[in-house]
Design a protein around this motif. Structure first.
Motif, PDB file in Angstrom:
ATOM      1  N   ILE A 188       0.857  -1.181   0.000  1.00 28.72           N
ATOM      2  CA  ILE A 188       0.000   0.000   0.000  1.00 28.72           C
ATOM      3  C   ILE A 188       0.893   1.230   0.000  1.00 28.72           C
ATOM      4  N   GLY A 189       0.783   2.021  -1.060  1.00 32.82           N
ATOM      5  CA  GLY A 189       1.486   3.289  -1.141  1.00 32.82           C
ATOM      6  C   GLY A 189       0.505   4.431  -1.060  1.00 32.82           C
ATOM      7  N   THR A 190       1.018   5.640  -1.032  1.00 37.68           N
ATOM      8  CA  THR A 190       0.164   6.821  -1.125  1.00 37.68           C
ATOM      9  C   THR A 190       0.696   7.710  -2.235  1.00 37.68           C
ATOM     10  N   ASP A 191      -0.194   8.523  -2.785  1.00 34.92           N
ATOM     11  CA  ASP A 191       0.097   9.226  -4.032  1.00 34.92           C
ATOM     12  C   ASP A 191      -0.525  10.610  -3.959  1.00 34.92           C
ATOM     13  N   GLN A 192       0.346  11.649  -3.877  1.00 36.31           N
ATOM     14  CA  GLN A 192      -0.095  13.045  -3.905  1.00 36.31           C
ATOM     15  C   GLN A 192       0.305  13.757  -5.188  1.00 36.31           C
ATOM     16  N   GLU A 224      -1.682  16.620   1.750  1.00 32.78           N
ATOM     17  CA  GLU A 224      -2.599  17.681   1.298  1.00 32.78           C
ATOM     18  C   GLU A 224      -3.911  16.983   0.999  1.00 32.78           C
ATOM     19  N   MET A 225      -4.937  17.288   1.756  1.00 30.74           N
ATOM     20  CA  MET A 225      -6.116  16.435   1.764  1.00 30.74           C
ATOM     21  C   MET A 225      -6.825  16.338   0.428  1.00 30.74           C
ATOM     22  N   THR A 226      -6.724  17.365  -0.406  1.00 30.35           N
ATOM     23  CA  THR A 226      -7.379  17.289  -1.705  1.00 30.35           C
ATOM     24  C   THR A 226      -6.547  16.514  -2.720  1.00 30.35           C
ATOM     25  N   LEU A 227      -5.290  16.227  -2.392  1.00 29.09           N
ATOM     26  CA  LEU A 227      -4.418  15.466  -3.289  1.00 29.09           C
ATOM     27  C   LEU A 227      -4.158  14.048  -2.796  1.00 29.09           C
ATOM     28  N   ASP A 228      -4.431  13.781  -1.515  1.00 27.36           N
ATOM     29  CA  ASP A 228      -4.082  12.497  -0.905  1.00 27.36           C
ATOM     30  C   ASP A 228      -4.867  11.340  -1.521  1.00 27.36           C
ATOM     31  N   HIS A 229      -4.144  10.313  -1.967  1.00 27.27           N
ATOM     32  CA  HIS A 229      -4.740   9.062  -2.420  1.00 27.27           C
ATOM     33  C   HIS A 229      -3.942   7.905  -1.827  1.00 27.27           C
ATOM     34  N   ALA A 230      -4.605   6.866  -1.369  1.00 27.94           N
ATOM     35  CA  ALA A 230      -3.940   5.599  -1.076  1.00 27.94           C
ATOM     36  C   ALA A 230      -4.131   4.686  -2.278  1.00 27.94           C
ATOM     37  N   GLY A 231      -3.066   3.974  -2.638  1.00 29.66           N
ATOM     38  CA  GLY A 231      -3.126   3.118  -3.817  1.00 29.66           C
ATOM     39  C   GLY A 231      -2.402   1.811  -3.605  1.00 29.66           C
ATOM     40  N   ILE A 331      -1.252  24.114  -5.032  1.00 26.59           N
ATOM     41  CA  ILE A 331      -2.002  23.256  -4.104  1.00 26.59           C
ATOM     42  C   ILE A 331      -1.038  22.391  -3.315  1.00 26.59           C
ATOM     43  N   ALA A 332      -0.086  21.789  -4.006  1.00 27.40           N
ATOM     44  CA  ALA A 332       0.870  20.908  -3.346  1.00 27.40           C
ATOM     45  C   ALA A 332       1.776  21.681  -2.397  1.00 27.40           C
ATOM     46  N   PHE A 454      -3.460  14.321 -12.226  1.00 30.71           N
ATOM     47  CA  PHE A 454      -4.528  13.392 -11.866  1.00 30.71           C
ATOM     48  C   PHE A 454      -4.670  13.236 -10.356  1.00 30.71           C
ATOM     49  N   ASN A 455      -3.724  13.806  -9.604  1.00 34.47           N
ATOM     50  CA  ASN A 455      -3.955  13.994  -8.177  1.00 34.47           C
ATOM     51  C   ASN A 455      -4.870  15.177  -7.949  1.00 34.47           C
ATOM     52  N   ALA A 456      -4.638  16.253  -8.697  1.00 37.63           N
ATOM     53  CA  ALA A 456      -5.481  17.436  -8.549  1.00 37.63           C
ATOM     54  C   ALA A 456      -6.919  17.149  -8.976  1.00 37.63           C
ATOM     55  N   THR A 457      -7.088  16.452 -10.088  1.00 40.51           N
ATOM     56  CA  THR A 457      -8.433  16.178 -10.603  1.00 40.51           C
ATOM     57  C   THR A 457      -9.069  14.969  -9.934  1.00 40.51           C
TER      58      THR A 457
END
Length: 504
Positions: A188-192, A224-231, A331-332, A454-457
């Motif tokens: 499990i990684g995270t992607d901003q 950054e909560m609007t960019l945070d993704h777990a993948g 944003i970042a 695609f983090n922003a969108t």
């Protein structure tokens, strides 16, 4: 924690700091008034905190010696076994070291967090264990997850198994090396800004960044909560889909999750093949200033192979893509600094606050002189632009994200998927530890022109290895509409089944 009531001297200092111009008599009155406020704080302090249950036994683990950590990929090894009979039974996973595993140390690559041990499991951790996975430990990550390369962790650089002198990609760097070397089945990684997909491209595996919010971020250290993704990072497509299917869905604790589908099925289309898929090659994803010709060529060849499998493949121009990274940047930069200076959560948010992490981070300035140059550059930029423009460019960039997403969705109205290189270059050499700030920061941030938009969108995107260039992997990125991860997996599985990318 015992609540200390504010004293006269405290409010005198606050008045001077805020420039309120309060008279001495009124300062005394405010001191007495705030005693009542302190009483309410004391009530909150005495109440039992609401934390998710930790269900599965584990030990703090151990810090592996170099002999059992060949790529410097592990931070802590601690085996946690999930429920017998679950759908992920038999799979061994690693967690990026910003994902909380209760009772096991976590430092997010940062010297300022050494000694911190979370008191909660991330929601996704509980879901993995509920489905029978075994977690083998915490994998190294880059300092506060800022770098897209693998040279900035306080624990030293993570090495690429394909060439140990080269970057494994970041910021999910330890996960990258472990998956690439086959030491875990998945991670499990995270992607901003690309931190799941960049490693996938550099080190040759499948990296999925799903739709923003589809995986709860509860119990994961935010950037950054609007960019945070777990993948999910894995050696093959099916494993990736199995793991993602286990961790998606609303948990009631993450307000980023809204309008989610009622159900998720990522496995049923894996053998559907590429016939009938409509794919748009985005011209502006190629030919960046630092693009390597062999990388662009390998990705275009990958697109032609999808055509040979029955997909319709056209080239489409999407000019705004060239500005997507620029829109992401304020944003970042400002968002990352806001999170750090706001003790990871700030306010105006209804999610789960992990107050133990907030305590661990509250004295971060005492360690700021240890920050690597990439983190320092973010803080300097944020201080300057917020100081001069008071967040207006962060706000404008967030407003522009809607235009950017609409531009991608306009193409996706006619196509199922967009296609471009994941990153413009092959895995570069790790910089010398003594290099200057320019090279250090350049290496950390040189690769995410295609991934960051695609983090922003928030659109889902997957990196699939599509071939080799000069003995190193090349990643091809596919992007879909919100919640179309199944289609991304379908295309990726078709490519994987038809071609051995290591021979291309």
């Amino acid at each position: 924690m015992t609540i200390r009531k504010p004293q006269y001297e405290d409010l005198l200092a606050a008045d001077q700091a805020l420039g309120l111009g309060i008279s001495k008599a009124d300062i005394q009155a405010f001191t007495e008034l705030l005693e009542e406020v302190s009483h309410d704080y004391a009530i909150v302090d005495a109440l039992t905190p609401e934390l998710p249950e930790v269900r599965y036994p584990r030990t703090p683990g151990h810090y592996p010696a170099p002999a059992e950590n060949p790529y410097n990929a592990w931070y802590v090894k601690s085996e946690v076994k999930g429920r017998p009979g679950g759908q992920l039974e038999g799979l061994n996973l690693a967690l990026k070291d910003n994902v909380m595993l209760a009772g096991v140390p976590m430092m997010a690559g940062a010297s300022s967090l050494r000694g911190y041990t979370p008191d909660v499991d991330a929601t996704l951790v509980t879901r993995l264990l509920d489905q029978g996975a075994t977690i083998l430990g915490k994998a190294q990550c880059e300092y506060f997850c800022v770098s897209g390369s693998s040279h900035t962790s306080a624990q030293g650089p993570v090495k690429n198994p394909w060439d140990e002198a080269r970057s494994a990609g970041g910021s999910s760097s330890g996960c990258s090396a472990l998956v690439s070397a086959g030491l875990v089945d998945a991670a499990i990684g995270t992607d901003q800004g690309g931190s799941v997909r960049i490693p996938a491209a550099y080190a040759g595996f499948v990296g999925m960044k799903p739709t923003h919010g589809v995986v709860p971020y509860t119990g994961v250290m935010p950037v950054e909560m609007t960019l945070d993704h777990a993948g999910v990072m894995s050696g093959d497509v099916r494993t990736n889909a199995r793991v993602l299917e286990a961790i998606v869905g609303d948990d009631g604790l993450d307000p980023r999750q809204r309008r989610l589908p009622d159900s998720f099925d990522y496995l049923s289309q894996l053998e559907a093949g590429a016939t009938g898929l409509r794919i748009a090659i985005i011209a502006e994803g190629f030919g960046w200033e630092n693009s390597e010709e062999e990388v662009d060529a390998a990705v275009r060849a990958g697109a032609e192979r999808l055509r040979s499998l029955g997909a319709t493949v056209d080239q489409v121009s999407l000019p705004l893509h060239r500005k997507g990274h620029a829109i992401w940047t304020p944003i970042a930069i400002e968002g990352t600094a806001n999170q750090l200076e706001g003790f990871n959560y700030g306010s105006n948010w209804k999610g789960l606050y992990v107050t133990s992490l907030m305590r661990a981070q509250q004295d971060w300035r005492a360690n700021a002189s240890d920050f690597p140059a990439d983190v320092t550059s973010v803080l300097l930029a944020a201080h300057y632009f917020r100081g001069h423009y008071h967040g207006q460019y962060y706000a404008k960039a967030q407003n522009l994200v809607r235009r950017l997403k609409a531009a991608y969705e306009a193409v996706l109205a006619d196509y199922d998927l967009l296609l471009m290189p994941t990153v413009p270059l092959k895995a570069p050499r790790l910089p010398d530890p003594g290099c200057g700030a320019r090279e250090w920061v350049g290496r950390a941030l040189e690769m995410n022109t295609n991934t960051a938009p695609f983090n922003a969108t928030g659109l889902p995107a997957i990196s699939v290895p599509c071939g080799m260039a000069q003995g190193l992997p090349v990643g091809m990125m596919l992007i879909g509409r919100d919640y179309t991860e199944a289609t991304l997996y379908r295309a990726a599985a078709a490519y994987e089944a038809a071609f051995d990318w290591k021979t291309l």
